[in-house]
Motif scaffolding. Structure first.
Motif, PDB file in Angstrom:
ATOM      1  N   ASP A 111     -12.872 -17.632 -10.140  1.00 16.56           N
ATOM      2  CA  ASP A 111     -12.459 -18.067 -11.471  1.00 16.56           C
ATOM      3  C   ASP A 111     -11.045 -17.601 -11.831  1.00 16.56           C
ATOM      4  OD1 ASP A 111     -15.034 -19.265 -12.192  1.00 16.56           O
ATOM      5  OD2 ASP A 111     -15.768 -17.195 -12.164  1.00 16.56           O
ATOM      6  N   GLY A 112     -10.605 -16.513 -11.201  1.00 15.19           N
ATOM      7  CA  GLY A 112      -9.289 -15.995 -11.537  1.00 15.19           C
ATOM      8  C   GLY A 112      -8.686 -15.192 -10.403  1.00 15.19           C
ATOM      9  N   VAL A 113      -7.346 -15.080 -10.433  1.00 13.34           N
ATOM     10  CA  VAL A 113      -6.602 -14.279  -9.454  1.00 13.34           C
ATOM     11  C   VAL A 113      -5.637 -13.388 -10.209  1.00 13.34           C
ATOM     12  CG1 VAL A 113      -5.023 -14.296  -7.484  1.00 13.34           C
ATOM     13  CG2 VAL A 113      -6.739 -16.108  -7.726  1.00 13.34           C
ATOM     14  N   TYR A 114      -5.704 -12.081  -9.947  1.00 14.28           N
ATOM     15  CA  TYR A 114      -4.685 -11.167 -10.465  1.00 14.28           C
ATOM     16  C   TYR A 114      -3.795 -10.726  -9.314  1.00 14.28           C
ATOM     17  CZ  TYR A 114      -2.340  -6.904 -11.895  1.00 14.28           C
ATOM     18  OH  TYR A 114      -1.375  -5.961 -12.134  1.00 14.28           O
ATOM     19  N   SER A 115      -2.505 -10.906  -9.481  1.00 14.11           N
ATOM     20  CA  SER A 115      -1.529 -10.478  -8.469  1.00 14.11           C
ATOM     21  C   SER A 115      -0.574  -9.466  -9.086  1.00 14.11           C
ATOM     22  CB  SER A 115      -0.731 -11.683  -7.952  1.00 14.11           C
ATOM     23  OG  SER A 115      -1.598 -12.638  -7.364  1.00 14.11           O
ATOM     24  N   GLY A 116      -0.196  -8.469  -8.286  1.00 19.68           N
ATOM     25  CA  GLY A 116       0.666  -7.398  -8.771  1.00 19.68           C
ATOM     26  C   GLY A 116       2.052  -7.827  -9.167  1.00 19.68           C
ATOM     27  N   ASP A 117       2.486  -9.001  -8.725  1.00 19.68           N
ATOM     28  CA  ASP A 117       3.698  -9.619  -9.286  1.00 19.68           C
ATOM     29  C   ASP A 117       3.608 -11.130  -9.110  1.00 19.68           C
ATOM     30  OD1 ASP A 117       4.651 -10.345  -6.720  1.00 19.68           O
ATOM     31  OD2 ASP A 117       6.235  -8.845  -6.686  1.00 19.68           O
ATOM     32  N   ASP A 118       4.511 -11.845  -9.780  1.00 16.65           N
ATOM     33  CA  ASP A 118       4.424 -13.309  -9.772  1.00 16.65           C
ATOM     34  C   ASP A 118       4.840 -13.920  -8.445  1.00 16.65           C
ATOM     35  OD1 ASP A 118       3.536 -13.274 -12.327  1.00 16.65           O
ATOM     36  OD2 ASP A 118       5.277 -14.237 -13.234  1.00 16.65           O
ATOM     37  N   ASN A 119       5.622 -13.202  -7.654  1.00 18.05           N
ATOM     38  CA  ASN A 119       5.979 -13.710  -6.332  1.00 18.05           C
ATOM     39  C   ASN A 119       4.707 -13.900  -5.508  1.00 18.05           C
ATOM     40  OD1 ASN A 119       8.126 -14.511  -4.568  1.00 18.05           O
ATOM     41  ND2 ASN A 119       7.899 -12.593  -3.447  1.00 18.05           N
ATOM     42  N   MET A 120       3.844 -12.899  -5.523  1.00 19.89           N
ATOM     43  CA  MET A 120       2.570 -12.998  -4.825  1.00 19.89           C
ATOM     44  C   MET A 120       1.646 -13.995  -5.523  1.00 19.89           C
ATOM     45  SD  MET A 120       1.777  -9.056  -3.653  1.00 19.89           S
ATOM     46  CE  MET A 120       1.571  -8.438  -5.330  1.00 19.89           C
ATOM     47  N   GLY A 121       1.683 -13.994  -6.864  1.00 16.39           N
ATOM     48  CA  GLY A 121       0.826 -14.895  -7.620  1.00 16.39           C
ATOM     49  C   GLY A 121       1.085 -16.360  -7.325  1.00 16.39           C
ATOM     50  N   VAL A 122       2.362 -16.713  -7.163  1.00 14.22           N
ATOM     51  CA  VAL A 122       2.696 -18.106  -6.850  1.00 14.22           C
ATOM     52  C   VAL A 122       2.287 -18.438  -5.415  1.00 14.22           C
ATOM     53  CG1 VAL A 122       4.607 -19.724  -6.563  1.00 14.22           C
ATOM     54  CG2 VAL A 122       4.465 -18.321  -8.621  1.00 14.22           C
ATOM     55  N   GLY A 123       2.338 -17.463  -4.518  1.00  9.96           N
ATOM     56  CA  GLY A 123       1.812 -17.683  -3.175  1.00  9.96           C
ATOM     57  C   GLY A 123       0.336 -18.033  -3.219  1.00  9.96           C
ATOM     58  N   ALA A 124      -0.416 -17.288  -4.046  1.00  5.05           N
ATOM     59  CA  ALA A 124      -1.845 -17.571  -4.213  1.00  5.05           C
ATOM     60  C   ALA A 124      -2.060 -18.939  -4.848  1.00  5.05           C
ATOM     61  CB  ALA A 124      -2.483 -16.479  -5.062  1.00  5.05           C
ATOM     62  N   LEU A 125      -1.246 -19.271  -5.834  1.00  9.08           N
ATOM     63  CA  LEU A 125      -1.330 -20.582  -6.485  1.00  9.08           C
ATOM     64  C   LEU A 125      -1.099 -21.701  -5.475  1.00  9.08           C
ATOM     65  CD1 LEU A 125      -1.375 -22.504  -8.968  1.00  9.08           C
ATOM     66  CD2 LEU A 125       1.063 -21.973  -9.259  1.00  9.08           C
ATOM     67  N   ASN A 126      -0.106 -21.532  -4.610  1.00  9.33           N
ATOM     68  CA  ASN A 126       0.200 -22.557  -3.604  1.00  9.33           C
ATOM     69  C   ASN A 126      -0.987 -22.781  -2.664  1.00  9.33           C
ATOM     70  OD1 ASN A 126       2.755 -22.910  -4.668  1.00  9.33           O
ATOM     71  ND2 ASN A 126       3.756 -21.549  -3.193  1.00  9.33           N
ATOM     72  N   PRO A 161       0.821  -1.212   0.000  1.00  6.59           N
ATOM     73  CA  PRO A 161       0.000   0.000   0.000  1.00  6.59           C
ATOM     74  C   PRO A 161       0.857   1.266   0.000  1.00  6.59           C
ATOM     75  CG  PRO A 161      -0.858  -1.591   1.566  1.00  6.59           C
ATOM     76  CD  PRO A 161       0.465  -2.126   1.099  1.00  6.59           C
ATOM     77  N   GLY A 162       0.474   2.246  -0.822  1.00  6.71           N
ATOM     78  CA  GLY A 162       1.211   3.505  -0.910  1.00  6.71           C
ATOM     79  C   GLY A 162       2.371   3.482  -1.875  1.00  6.71           C
ATOM     80  N   TYR A 163       2.701   2.279  -2.378  1.00  5.50           N
ATOM     81  CA  TYR A 163       3.830   2.122  -3.287  1.00  5.50           C
ATOM     82  C   TYR A 163       3.327   2.347  -4.708  1.00  5.50           C
ATOM     83  CZ  TYR A 163       8.078  -0.159  -5.129  1.00  5.50           C
ATOM     84  OH  TYR A 163       9.250  -0.448  -5.784  1.00  5.50           O
ATOM     85  N   THR A 164       3.978   3.254  -5.442  1.00 10.72           N
ATOM     86  CA  THR A 164       3.451   3.699  -6.728  1.00 10.72           C
ATOM     87  C   THR A 164       3.232   2.554  -7.706  1.00 10.72           C
ATOM     88  OG1 THR A 164       4.624   5.787  -6.396  1.00 10.72           O
ATOM     89  CG2 THR A 164       3.780   5.355  -8.596  1.00 10.72           C
ATOM     90  N   THR A 165       4.181   1.614  -7.767  1.00 11.92           N
ATOM     91  CA  THR A 165       4.032   0.484  -8.681  1.00 11.92           C
ATOM     92  C   THR A 165       2.739  -0.274  -8.392  1.00 11.92           C
ATOM     93  OG1 THR A 165       6.417   0.221  -9.005  1.00 11.92           O
ATOM     94  CG2 THR A 165       5.045  -1.702  -9.431  1.00 11.92           C
ATOM     95  N   ALA A 166       2.465  -0.514  -7.115  1.00 14.78           N
ATOM     96  CA  ALA A 166       1.245  -1.224  -6.734  1.00 14.78           C
ATOM     97  C   ALA A 166       0.007  -0.441  -7.141  1.00 14.78           C
ATOM     98  CB  ALA A 166       1.244  -1.485  -5.231  1.00 14.78           C
ATOM     99  N   ILE A 167       0.031   0.862  -6.892  1.00 14.02           N
ATOM    100  CA  ILE A 167      -1.116   1.719  -7.216  1.00 14.02           C
ATOM    101  C   ILE A 167      -1.362   1.720  -8.722  1.00 14.02           C
ATOM    102  CG2 ILE A 167      -1.936   4.108  -7.223  1.00 14.02           C
ATOM    103  CD1 ILE A 167      -0.307   4.470  -4.575  1.00 14.02           C
ATOM    104  N   GLU A 168      -0.293   1.876  -9.501  1.00  6.79           N
ATOM    105  CA  GLU A 168      -0.443   1.992 -10.949  1.00  6.79           C
ATOM    106  C   GLU A 168      -0.860   0.668 -11.590  1.00  6.79           C
ATOM    107  OE1 GLU A 168       2.582   5.698 -11.935  1.00  6.79           O
ATOM    108  OE2 GLU A 168       3.276   3.651 -12.283  1.00  6.79           O
ATOM    109  N   ARG A 169      -0.279  -0.431 -11.141  1.00  8.41           N
ATOM    110  CA  ARG A 169      -0.681  -1.717 -11.723  1.00  8.41           C
ATOM    111  C   ARG A 169      -2.147  -2.023 -11.400  1.00  8.41           C
ATOM    112  NH1 ARG A 169       4.743  -5.361 -10.513  1.00  8.41           N
ATOM    113  NH2 ARG A 169       6.074  -4.251 -11.981  1.00  8.41           N
ATOM    114  N   GLN A 170      -2.568  -1.707 -10.182  1.00  7.31           N
ATOM    115  CA  GLN A 170      -3.962  -1.932  -9.818  1.00  7.31           C
ATOM    116  C   GLN A 170      -4.892  -1.052 -10.649  1.00  7.31           C
ATOM    117  OE1 GLN A 170      -4.775  -1.783  -5.595  1.00  7.31           O
ATOM    118  NE2 GLN A 170      -6.985  -1.612  -5.887  1.00  7.31           N
TER     119      GLN A 170
END
Length: 314
Positions: A217-232, A164-173
């Motif tokens: 039906d789907g998960v969007y994650s701001g990067d693949d590190n988080m995405g693989v956590g969700a996959l696990n 939260p508050g990090y520009t990359t996160a804000i912009e990708r969202q």
């Protein structure tokens, strides 16, 4: 604070445009303060590539600092680099809004600032020479397009955002949500929670989503590190048929894609990110014309085209 200083042979340089002048005998002294090297392998690889690029350039002397995710520490590091009177400062912001005043201080001291990877708040645009990095809005849009394709335009998804508050996160969202609403209104975002770029936290977030929602039906994650956590988390719960879309294609995301478990991502190289930042800083210090938004390419990567890309090194 911890610093790595990279020193090389003297070379001629001339700088202009921000009240800065150097003698012809001086090297270009580049100071960089990074966000949080230890938080993920992307930032670790970025730092290594930045140091290697500086060591290979006889015209550059680099002071490499890491804020450890601490805004106050980064502000202190910026002030230290201003006191050292470096020729140009590169900053990977810990918080795009909070660093604006100290970036302004550098500008007032006649030291040009290049923002790397994650943009600062718009209030600081007058005080920087250039932004070097990916277009995070575009990355979010690409991810939304892939999600729409994966779900054939209909479904329910959850979103795991970055810090939260990090520009990359804000912009990708923002890029993701705006593009999804415009191009794929049949896909509904049930809930968004931050994963802080952390795989273990994102796995816990996904576990909560799986408990709360029977149909995802789907998960969007701001990067693949988080995405693989969700996959696990989904694999552990035996929940199949979920399309996972990320960004910043990590090696773990690439491998999961190869197994058919991960649908798509956005390919981004930390090595190119670092090299682009150093080259931009050097050009700025030498008074060259540099685009204000100096983006590098980050194409879509999916199971269908992943053979066109090398496995990420991070």
């Amino acid at each position: 604070m911890t610093a790595f200083t990279v020193r090389t042979a003297a070379a001629a340089c001339v700088a202009a445009g921000f009240g800065f002048a150097a003698s012809a005998q001086d090297t270009i002294r580049v100071g960089i303060t990074q966000n949080n090297v230890g938080v993920d392998s992307y930032q670790t690889t970025y730092e290594q590539a930045f140091i290697e690029a500086a060591e290979a350039d006889p015209a550059v002397e680099a002071v490499v600092l890491d804020a450890g995710g601490d805004v106050a520490r980064q502000i202190g590091q910026m002030r230290d680099l201003i006191q050292q009177d470096v020729d140009v400062i590169v900053i990977w912001p810990t918080n795009g809004q909070a660093v604006v005043p100290v970036v302004r201080q550098a500008h007032q001291a006649g030291i040009p600032v290049v923002v790397t990877n994650s943009q600062i708040a718009e209030a600081g645009f007058d005080f920087i020479a250039s932004f070097s990095g990916p277009n995070n809005i575009t990355q979010g849009q690409y991810s939304a397009q892939m999600m729409c394709e994966a779900l054939n335009g209909e479904g329910q998804i959850v979103q795991i955002s970055g810090q939260p508050g990090y520009t990359t996160a804000i912009e990708r969202q923002k890029g993701f949500e705006d593009e999804l609403a415009a191009s794929c209104p049949g896909v509904e975002i049930l809930e968004t929670q931050p994963g802080d770029w952390n795989r273990e936290k994102s796995q816990r977030v996904m576990e909560n989503f799986l408990t709360k929602y029977d149909d995802i039906d789907g998960v969007y994650s701001g990067d693949d590190n988080m995405g693989v956590g969700a996959l696990n988390a989904a694999k552990a719960a035996g929940r199949d048929g979920i399309a996972f879309i990320g960004a910043t294609n990590f090696a773990v995301g690439y491998e999961a894609m190869g197994r058919g478990e991960y649908w798509g991502s956005v390919y981004q190289s930390p090595v190119e990110d670092a090299k682009n930042a150093l080259a931009t800083a050097k050009a700025v210090a030498q008074g060259e014309d540099v685009p204000f938004l100096n983006y590098f390419d980050t194409p879509k990567i999916t199971q269908s085209n992943m053979d066109e890309f090398s496995k990420p090194v991070f």
